[in-house]
Scaffold this motif. Structure first.
Motif, PDB file in Angstrom:
ATOM      1  N   TYR A   1       0.835  -1.197   0.000  1.00  0.00           N
ATOM      2  CA  TYR A   1       0.000   0.000   0.000  1.00  0.00           C
ATOM      3  C   TYR A   1       0.875   1.254   0.000  1.00  0.00           C
ATOM      4  O   TYR A   1       1.663   1.478   0.929  1.00  0.00           O
ATOM      5  CB  TYR A   1      -0.898  -0.024   1.231  1.00  0.00           C
ATOM      6  N   VAL A   2       0.742   2.058  -1.032  1.00  0.00           N
ATOM      7  CA  VAL A   2       1.471   3.315  -1.159  1.00  0.00           C
ATOM      8  C   VAL A   2       0.525   4.459  -0.802  1.00  0.00           C
ATOM      9  O   VAL A   2      -0.578   4.558  -1.342  1.00  0.00           O
ATOM     10  CB  VAL A   2       2.006   3.492  -2.595  1.00  0.00           C
ATOM     11  N   VAL A   3       0.957   5.306   0.133  1.00  0.00           N
ATOM     12  CA  VAL A   3       0.157   6.467   0.540  1.00  0.00           C
ATOM     13  C   VAL A   3       0.969   7.726   0.273  1.00  0.00           C
ATOM     14  O   VAL A   3       2.124   7.838   0.714  1.00  0.00           O
ATOM     15  CB  VAL A   3      -0.227   6.397   2.030  1.00  0.00           C
ATOM     16  N   VAL A   4       0.374   8.649  -0.431  1.00  0.00           N
ATOM     17  CA  VAL A   4       1.036   9.898  -0.808  1.00  0.00           C
ATOM     18  C   VAL A   4       0.297  11.035  -0.119  1.00  0.00           C
ATOM     19  O   VAL A   4      -0.906  11.222  -0.341  1.00  0.00           O
ATOM     20  CB  VAL A   4       1.013  10.087  -2.348  1.00  0.00           C
ATOM     21  N   GLY A   5       0.989  11.791   0.739  1.00  0.00           N
ATOM     22  CA  GLY A   5       0.285  12.886   1.397  1.00  0.00           C
ATOM     23  C   GLY A   5       1.073  13.506   2.536  1.00  0.00           C
ATOM     24  O   GLY A   5       2.247  13.223   2.759  1.00  0.00           O
ATOM     25  N   THR A   6       0.384  14.326   3.291  1.00  0.00           N
ATOM     26  CA  THR A   6       0.963  14.996   4.449  1.00  0.00           C
ATOM     27  C   THR A   6       1.117  14.003   5.599  1.00  0.00           C
ATOM     28  O   THR A   6       0.518  12.922   5.575  1.00  0.00           O
ATOM     29  CB  THR A   6       0.055  16.138   4.905  1.00  0.00           C
ATOM     30  N   PRO A   7       1.905  14.353   6.614  1.00  0.00           N
ATOM     31  CA  PRO A   7       1.986  13.464   7.785  1.00  0.00           C
ATOM     32  C   PRO A   7       0.615  13.147   8.383  1.00  0.00           C
ATOM     33  O   PRO A   7       0.363  12.016   8.806  1.00  0.00           O
ATOM     34  CB  PRO A   7       2.862  14.258   8.758  1.00  0.00           C
ATOM     35  N   GLU A   8      -0.275  14.149   8.414  1.00  0.00           N
ATOM     36  CA  GLU A   8      -1.615  13.920   8.951  1.00  0.00           C
ATOM     37  C   GLU A   8      -2.379  12.903   8.106  1.00  0.00           C
ATOM     38  O   GLU A   8      -3.092  12.038   8.651  1.00  0.00           O
ATOM     39  CB  GLU A   8      -2.396  15.232   9.019  1.00  0.00           C
ATOM     40  N   LYS A   9      -2.242  12.976   6.792  1.00  0.00           N
ATOM     41  CA  LYS A   9      -2.939  12.015   5.931  1.00  0.00           C
ATOM     42  C   LYS A   9      -2.396  10.602   6.139  1.00  0.00           C
ATOM     43  O   LYS A   9      -3.174   9.636   6.203  1.00  0.00           O
ATOM     44  CB  LYS A   9      -2.801  12.410   4.459  1.00  0.00           C
ATOM     45  N   ILE A  10      -1.080  10.480   6.250  1.00  0.00           N
ATOM     46  CA  ILE A  10      -0.491   9.162   6.492  1.00  0.00           C
ATOM     47  C   ILE A  10      -1.019   8.601   7.808  1.00  0.00           C
ATOM     48  O   ILE A  10      -1.427   7.433   7.899  1.00  0.00           O
ATOM     49  CB  ILE A  10       1.043   9.240   6.524  1.00  0.00           C
ATOM     50  N   ALA A  11      -1.021   9.441   8.857  1.00  0.00           N
ATOM     51  CA  ALA A  11      -1.523   9.008  10.167  1.00  0.00           C
ATOM     52  C   ALA A  11      -3.004   8.650  10.094  1.00  0.00           C
ATOM     53  O   ALA A  11      -3.454   7.685  10.730  1.00  0.00           O
ATOM     54  CB  ALA A  11      -1.283  10.092  11.210  1.00  0.00           C
ATOM     55  N   ASP A  12      -3.784   9.423   9.322  1.00  0.00           N
ATOM     56  CA  ASP A  12      -5.212   9.126   9.166  1.00  0.00           C
ATOM     57  C   ASP A  12      -5.428   7.749   8.555  1.00  0.00           C
ATOM     58  O   ASP A  12      -6.304   6.984   8.999  1.00  0.00           O
ATOM     59  CB  ASP A  12      -5.882  10.177   8.269  1.00  0.00           C
ATOM     60  N   GLU A  13      -4.647   7.410   7.531  1.00  0.00           N
ATOM     61  CA  GLU A  13      -4.793   6.112   6.876  1.00  0.00           C
ATOM     62  C   GLU A  13      -4.412   4.976   7.818  1.00  0.00           C
ATOM     63  O   GLU A  13      -5.091   3.944   7.885  1.00  0.00           O
ATOM     64  CB  GLU A  13      -3.938   6.066   5.599  1.00  0.00           C
ATOM     65  N   ILE A  14      -3.328   5.175   8.537  1.00  0.00           N
ATOM     66  CA  ILE A  14      -2.911   4.155   9.503  1.00  0.00           C
ATOM     67  C   ILE A  14      -4.005   3.950  10.548  1.00  0.00           C
ATOM     68  O   ILE A  14      -4.364   2.814  10.886  1.00  0.00           O
ATOM     69  CB  ILE A  14      -1.577   4.561  10.163  1.00  0.00           C
ATOM     70  N   GLN A  15      -4.557   5.040  11.059  1.00  0.00           N
ATOM     71  CA  GLN A  15      -5.610   4.936  12.078  1.00  0.00           C
ATOM     72  C   GLN A  15      -6.866   4.279  11.505  1.00  0.00           C
ATOM     73  O   GLN A  15      -7.509   3.457  12.172  1.00  0.00           O
ATOM     74  CB  GLN A  15      -5.930   6.318  12.637  1.00  0.00           C
ATOM     75  N   LEU A  16      -7.212   4.634  10.275  1.00  0.00           N
ATOM     76  CA  LEU A  16      -8.406   4.053   9.648  1.00  0.00           C
ATOM     77  C   LEU A  16      -8.279   2.540   9.538  1.00  0.00           C
ATOM     78  O   LEU A  16      -9.214   1.799   9.894  1.00  0.00           O
ATOM     79  CB  LEU A  16      -8.594   4.672   8.260  1.00  0.00           C
ATOM     80  N   TRP A  17      -7.164   2.051   9.063  1.00  0.00           N
ATOM     81  CA  TRP A  17      -6.970   0.607   8.919  1.00  0.00           C
ATOM     82  C   TRP A  17      -6.885  -0.054  10.288  1.00  0.00           C
ATOM     83  O   TRP A  17      -7.427  -1.140  10.485  1.00  0.00           O
ATOM     84  CB  TRP A  17      -5.703   0.328   8.112  1.00  0.00           C
ATOM     85  N   PHE A  18      -6.212   0.588  11.234  1.00  0.00           N
ATOM     86  CA  PHE A  18      -6.011   0.016  12.568  1.00  0.00           C
ATOM     87  C   PHE A  18      -7.328  -0.113  13.315  1.00  0.00           C
ATOM     88  O   PHE A  18      -7.627  -1.142  13.926  1.00  0.00           O
ATOM     89  CB  PHE A  18      -5.035   0.903  13.335  1.00  0.00           C
ATOM     90  N   GLU A  19      -8.148   0.926  13.265  1.00  0.00           N
ATOM     91  CA  GLU A  19      -9.418   0.920  13.997  1.00  0.00           C
ATOM     92  C   GLU A  19     -10.554   0.303  13.192  1.00  0.00           C
ATOM     93  O   GLU A  19     -11.615   0.018  13.750  1.00  0.00           O
ATOM     94  CB  GLU A  19      -9.775   2.351  14.418  1.00  0.00           C
ATOM     95  N   GLY A  20     -10.307   0.081  11.895  1.00  0.00           N
ATOM     96  CA  GLY A  20     -11.352  -0.435  11.027  1.00  0.00           C
ATOM     97  C   GLY A  20     -11.278  -1.924  10.762  1.00  0.00           C
ATOM     98  O   GLY A  20     -11.891  -2.418   9.805  1.00  0.00           O
TER      99      GLY A  20
END
Length: 453
Positions: free
Chosen positions: A370-389
């Motif tokens: 999984y490649v994520v392109v974005g700001t630190p906040e966006k990267i953290a958001d994706e990690i949190q989404l997968w972790f809590e989802g």
């Protein structure tokens, strides 16, 4: 049992996946990379110390026992992981040390000694990434006419893990006494020949190394085929996997946890850790520019060889700006069609209808992870989404290049995760099992002795 993602206070697991030159296939060419240091152990020791300073769970080295194709264009050599990890252990105190070793080309007794030694050397930080090695180049290095079939490799792997487990357990806790006053060095009643006779192995035992600090090094597995999932649900304590979408990751996560629970295991003791490769910028436009800068360095000849290795389809005569036809994958042999990475590529083509250039750009970033392109906040958001989802218990972090890609993640993303209460501020234990929240297993021989008493 309640789903593991609902536990209060649950913390992310984060590993640094160290790959020579970085995880983008052209990462070694990016300005600021240091390809001249790829055989310098101090480079990897520095990386591991940085991962430890960020309180990550482990560093991970992949491996394969063959020189693969097309090294002309990419950093495609391999360093033997246990030697390298032993040197890293000497300069760190907490970070876990995970290395790959193949059940197809090792022997159980030798492997058991190597990983037990690393666990002793590091004070309980060793993990074994269990693979079965499908690359055809490997068989000729070990006197085989051809690569064993998928089913045969997994049958051997299951017996291999059973033998290694018996060997690691063959010294019970307390077998080593070393008491000068009594003159008793070991309690030989607690040291057991394993007397294994099976289809693939005959191993007398016992291991000639006392039980290691973790009891057994952590069992890690990387494979998402049907056989790989069944194997992981039975044996693995952490699973490295590749997914492009949240839906796919959630389905895999639920399937593994369900299978593990059906086998009588605690699903919380099976960590699902997808790969994530972050391209980080202070703005979305800056991050996108970074991603495009990497893809501008791609050598298409190399990328097409990689695509052929994954899918079995040769696209060398296909225009880069033309769409990839889905029916190109229809006549691939069954061995490829059951492979998880083959299916991942087919799903991308079906879902996104990319041009060939878009497809190789997509895969160049992290070989299907999984490649994520974005700001630190966006990267953290994706990690949190997968972790809590319900898609991940954590991630294998795969920086596009070293050191800069990891330094950005550690300095910009980890503090956000920490602020959100998702990641530790400090270690609470010293062993890899303690980092992962895994129990220290009792020797199966001690368990049997107690049951028969």
């Amino acid at each position: 049992m309640a789903p593991s993602q609902s536990r209060p206070g649950r913390q992310l697991t984060l590993n640094l996946f160290i790959y020579p030159g970085g995880h983008h296939e052209a990462g070694w060419r990016y300005p600021g990379s240091t390809p001249e240091r790829l055989l310098d152990i101090s480079f990897y020791q520095d990386l591991a110390r940085s991962a430890e300073a960020a309180k990550l769970d482990a560093v991970f080295f992949a491996d394969g026992p063959a020189q693969v194709d097309n090294i002309r264009y990419a950093s495609r050599f391999r360093i033997e992981p246990l030697t390298w990890l032993s040197a890293i252990a000497a300069t760190t105190t907490h970070i876990g040390l995970i290395g790959t070793a193949s059940t197809t080309y090792y022997e159980p007794y030798n492997l058991a000694r190597l990983y037990a030694s690393l666990d002793h050397l590091s004070g309980g930080r060793a993990g074994w990434n269990i693979v079965t090695t499908a690359v055809p180049q490997a068989s000729g290095n070990f006197g085989l006419a051809e690569t064993p079939s998928h089913a045969e490799r997994y049958a051997r792997a299951a017996e291999f893990v059973d033998v290694v487990t018996k060997l690691w357990d063959s010294w019970e806790d307390g077998a080593l006494i070393a008491d000068p006053a009594s003159g008793e060095f070991a309690d030989d009643a607690k040291i057991h020949p394993i007397e294994h006779v099976g289809r693939h192995f005959r191993v007398k035992g016992a291991l000639n190394t006392p039980r290691s600090p973790q009891g057994r090094p952590v069992y890690v597995q990387a494979g998402s085929s049907d056989d790989g999932r069944s194997f992981a649900a039975r044996y693995a304590e952490a699973i490295f996997t590749a997914h492009q979408t949240l839906d796919s990751a959630q389905a895999f996560y639920a399937d593994i946890k369900r299978q593990a629970e059906g086998l009588g295991r605690n699903p919380d003791h099976v960590k699902i850790l997808p790969g994530i490769s972050p391209y980080i910028g202070s703005t979305q436009a800056e991050a996108q520019h970074l991603f495009e800068a990497f893809n501008d360095l791609i050598q298409p000849e190399y990328s097409l060889t990689q695509l052929k290795q994954i899918t079995g389809v040769d696209f060398s005569g296909h225009p880069l700006n033309a769409a990839v036809p889905l029916d190109a994958f229809a006549n691939v042999g069954p061995a490829k069609q059951v492979a998880s990475r083959f299916q991942l590529v087919v799903d991308i083509v079906r879902r996104e209808q990319p041009t060939l250039r878009q497809l190789i750009d997509r895969l160049a970033g992290a070989r299907g992870h999984y490649v994520v392109v974005g700001t630190p906040e966006k990267i953290a958001d994706e990690i949190q989404l997968w972790f809590e989802g319900g898609a991940a218990d954590g991630f294998n972090v795969m920086p596009p290049w070293f050191r800069g890609g990891f330094d950005l993640f550690a300095s910009e993303v980890v503090p956000i995760l920490r602020k959100r209460g998702l990641f530790r501020h400090d270690y609470t234990g010293k062993t890899l099992r303690e980092h992962y929240g895994l129990p220290r297993p009792e020797s199966l021989y001690a368990t049997r002795a107690r049951a028969s008493a």
